[in-house]
Design a protein around this motif. Structure first.
Motif, PDB file in Angstrom:
ATOM      1  N   UNK A 167       0.841  -1.212   0.000  1.00 53.29           N
ATOM      2  CA  UNK A 167       0.000   0.000   0.000  1.00 53.29           C
ATOM      3  C   UNK A 167       0.870   1.254   0.000  1.00 53.29           C
ATOM      4  N   UNK A 168       1.905   1.270   0.810  1.00 50.74           N
ATOM      5  CA  UNK A 168       2.775   2.443   0.889  1.00 50.74           C
ATOM      6  C   UNK A 168       3.507   2.713  -0.417  1.00 50.74           C
ATOM      7  N   UNK A 169       3.976   1.654  -1.075  1.00 50.70           N
ATOM      8  CA  UNK A 169       4.672   1.824  -2.359  1.00 50.70           C
ATOM      9  C   UNK A 169       3.734   2.394  -3.411  1.00 50.70           C
ATOM     10  N   UNK A 170       2.505   1.892  -3.446  1.00 44.97           N
ATOM     11  CA  UNK A 170       1.533   2.374  -4.427  1.00 44.97           C
ATOM     12  C   UNK A 170       1.175   3.835  -4.166  1.00 44.97           C
ATOM     13  N   UNK A 171       0.923   4.179  -2.929  1.00 47.60           N
ATOM     14  CA  UNK A 171       0.553   5.561  -2.612  1.00 47.60           C
ATOM     15  C   UNK A 171       1.686   6.525  -2.949  1.00 47.60           C
ATOM     16  N   UNK A 172       2.928   6.118  -2.668  1.00 46.82           N
ATOM     17  CA  UNK A 172       4.069   6.985  -2.977  1.00 46.82           C
ATOM     18  C   UNK A 172       4.202   7.183  -4.488  1.00 46.82           C
ATOM     19  N   UNK A 173       3.991   6.122  -5.262  1.00 48.32           N
ATOM     20  CA  UNK A 173       4.111   6.234  -6.715  1.00 48.32           C
ATOM     21  C   UNK A 173       2.955   7.041  -7.309  1.00 48.32           C
ATOM     22  N   UNK A 174       1.756   6.876  -6.736  1.00 47.62           N
ATOM     23  CA  UNK A 174       0.585   7.591  -7.244  1.00 47.62           C
ATOM     24  C   UNK A 174       0.624   9.066  -6.883  1.00 47.62           C
ATOM     25  N   UNK A 175       1.251   9.372  -5.756  1.00 45.96           N
ATOM     26  CA  UNK A 175       1.389  10.763  -5.343  1.00 45.96           C
ATOM     27  C   UNK A 175       0.342  11.232  -4.364  1.00 45.96           C
ATOM     28  N   UNK A 176      -0.624  10.395  -4.053  1.00 50.22           N
ATOM     29  CA  UNK A 176      -1.632  10.750  -3.051  1.00 50.22           C
ATOM     30  C   UNK A 176      -2.386   9.486  -2.642  1.00 50.22           C
ATOM     31  N   UNK A 177      -3.276   9.624  -1.693  1.00 50.21           N
ATOM     32  CA  UNK A 177      -4.017   8.471  -1.201  1.00 50.21           C
ATOM     33  C   UNK A 177      -5.065   8.040  -2.222  1.00 50.21           C
ATOM     34  N   UNK A 178      -5.082   6.776  -2.617  1.00 50.90           N
ATOM     35  CA  UNK A 178      -6.043   6.312  -3.623  1.00 50.90           C
ATOM     36  C   UNK A 178      -7.444   6.137  -3.032  1.00 50.90           C
ATOM     37  N   UNK A 179      -8.401   6.105  -3.916  1.00 55.85           N
ATOM     38  CA  UNK A 179      -9.768   5.786  -3.517  1.00 55.85           C
ATOM     39  C   UNK A 179      -9.850   4.286  -3.283  1.00 55.85           C
ATOM     40  N   UNK A 180     -10.526   3.885  -2.207  1.00 54.42           N
ATOM     41  CA  UNK A 180     -10.540   2.480  -1.794  1.00 54.42           C
ATOM     42  C   UNK A 180     -11.953   1.908  -1.903  1.00 54.42           C
TER      43      UNK A 180
ATOM     44  N   UNK B 286       3.437   4.113 -13.652  1.00 50.98           N
ATOM     45  CA  UNK B 286       3.990   4.283 -12.307  1.00 50.98           C
ATOM     46  C   UNK B 286       5.248   3.432 -12.104  1.00 50.98           C
ATOM     47  N   UNK B 287       6.151   3.936 -11.281  1.00 55.30           N
ATOM     48  CA  UNK B 287       7.335   3.167 -10.872  1.00 55.30           C
ATOM     49  C   UNK B 287       6.973   2.409  -9.598  1.00 55.30           C
ATOM     50  N   UNK B 288       6.679   1.134  -9.736  1.00 56.38           N
ATOM     51  CA  UNK B 288       6.240   0.323  -8.600  1.00 56.38           C
ATOM     52  C   UNK B 288       7.294  -0.710  -8.194  1.00 56.38           C
ATOM     53  N   UNK B 289       8.550  -0.404  -8.476  1.00 60.96           N
ATOM     54  CA  UNK B 289       9.634  -1.249  -7.977  1.00 60.96           C
ATOM     55  C   UNK B 289       9.903  -0.931  -6.505  1.00 60.96           C
ATOM     56  N   UNK B 290      10.345  -1.931  -5.767  1.00 62.89           N
ATOM     57  CA  UNK B 290      10.630  -1.710  -4.347  1.00 62.89           C
ATOM     58  C   UNK B 290      11.693  -2.693  -3.855  1.00 62.89           C
TER      59      UNK B 290
END
Length: 292
Positions: free
Chosen positions: A206-219, A263-267
């Motif tokens: 979740x943290x990696x996705x939010x950081x790549x998206x740039x804000x909190x996603x709709x859930x 998005x860059x979703x590498x971690x």
């Protein structure tokens, strides 16, 4: 008269009684005969006692020497018992290795690492706690576990870390989802507008996705397990972001479809421990296995 009693000298005197001579006693204790004689004379001078009677026929204990040996046997029995008990206690402490790992690592990588550790340390009994990355870091910081494995780009202060691997997140949808037929990468606006099936707050995914998206996603739905998350995606609840380690089978069978995106979703995958503490030998071994 001062100083501690030399336990090695007491063992030498017992060996003298059991072996019958200073030469034989010295051989038993792994020292030379002159060194054994010098050690006994030093003991006699320090305690102002005559413990060995020397004669052309050999060496025997005096009355005082017999008393010293009798006491020495009791003392050394207690010392040997204490040494064995402390060794067992130390072995017990080192055998119980407490580890925490985030879900992706715990499902796909850590079991193999623990299997290799067991092969080299069969007496070691690891205890594995499976929680999200944020909880892993907190467990390590609090001392509840010695070593943790997380999938986060950032770590709290006070933790040391080593990168043990790399992972990539994948955007997946059900075959019936409109994105399943998408050839061109999704636009950021489309990702932002979507309602997602996601892991709970605090997870590395979740943290990696939010950081790549740039804000909190709709859930649309939160899930604390990968199985529940993928089930919700296949049921059409919404798209999800998951580790590629978790969905190889679903992608191969076509039950899920990976969607291209910008998005860059590498971690990184990391082993973490308290920076102010040295890892135990089993923990160091497990980390070395993970690094291979």
């Amino acid at each position: 008269m001062s100083g501690d009693i030399e336990l090695d000298t007491l063992r030498l005197l017992i060996a003298l009684v059991d072996a019958g001579s200073i030469t034989a006693a010295a051989r038993t204790r792994g020292i030379s005969q002159p060194a054994a004689s010098a050690r006994i004379r030093e003991f006699e001078a320090r305690w102002q006692l005559s413990v060995v009677r020397r004669s052309p026929r050999g060496a025997t204990l005096t009355t005082d020497g017999q008393a010293v040996v009798a006491w020495a046997r009791e003392v050394l029995d207690s010392v040997d018992t204490m040494r064995a008990a402390m060794g067992a206690l130390s072995q017990s402490r080192s055998a119980n290795l407490h580890v925490a790992a985030s879900l992706t690592l715990a499902e796909h990588l850590v079991p193999r690492w623990l299997g290799e550790l067991h092969a080299s340390r069969p007496a070691c009994r690891p205890v594995l706690q499976v929680v999200n990355s944020e909880s892993v870091a907190e467990a390590v910081r609090s001392g509840a576990v010695e070593l943790g494995f997380v999938e986060s780009r950032s770590l709290p202060a006070g933790l040391a870390s080593r990168t043990v691997g790399r992972d990539r997140l994948v955007v997946v949808v059900a075959r019936s989802h409109p994105w399943a037929r998408r050839k061109a990468p999704l636009e950021v606006a489309e990702l932002t507008a979507a309602r997602w099936v996601l892991r709970e707050a605090g997870s590395g995914t979740r943290g990696t996705f939010e950081a790549a998206l740039g804000h909190e996603p709709r859930v649309a739905l939160e899930a604390t397990s990968t199985t529940a998350l993928l089930g919700a995606v296949m049921a059409g609840v919404g798209p999800a972001v998951v580790s590629e380690l978790s969905i190889r089978g679903e992608l191969e069978t076509g039950r899920l479809v990976a969607v291209p995106h910008p998005l860059d979703l590498r971690r990184p995958l990391r082993g973490v421990w308290r920076a102010d503490q040295r890892l135990s030998a089993p923990a160091r071994d497990l980390l070395a296995i993970a690094l291979r």
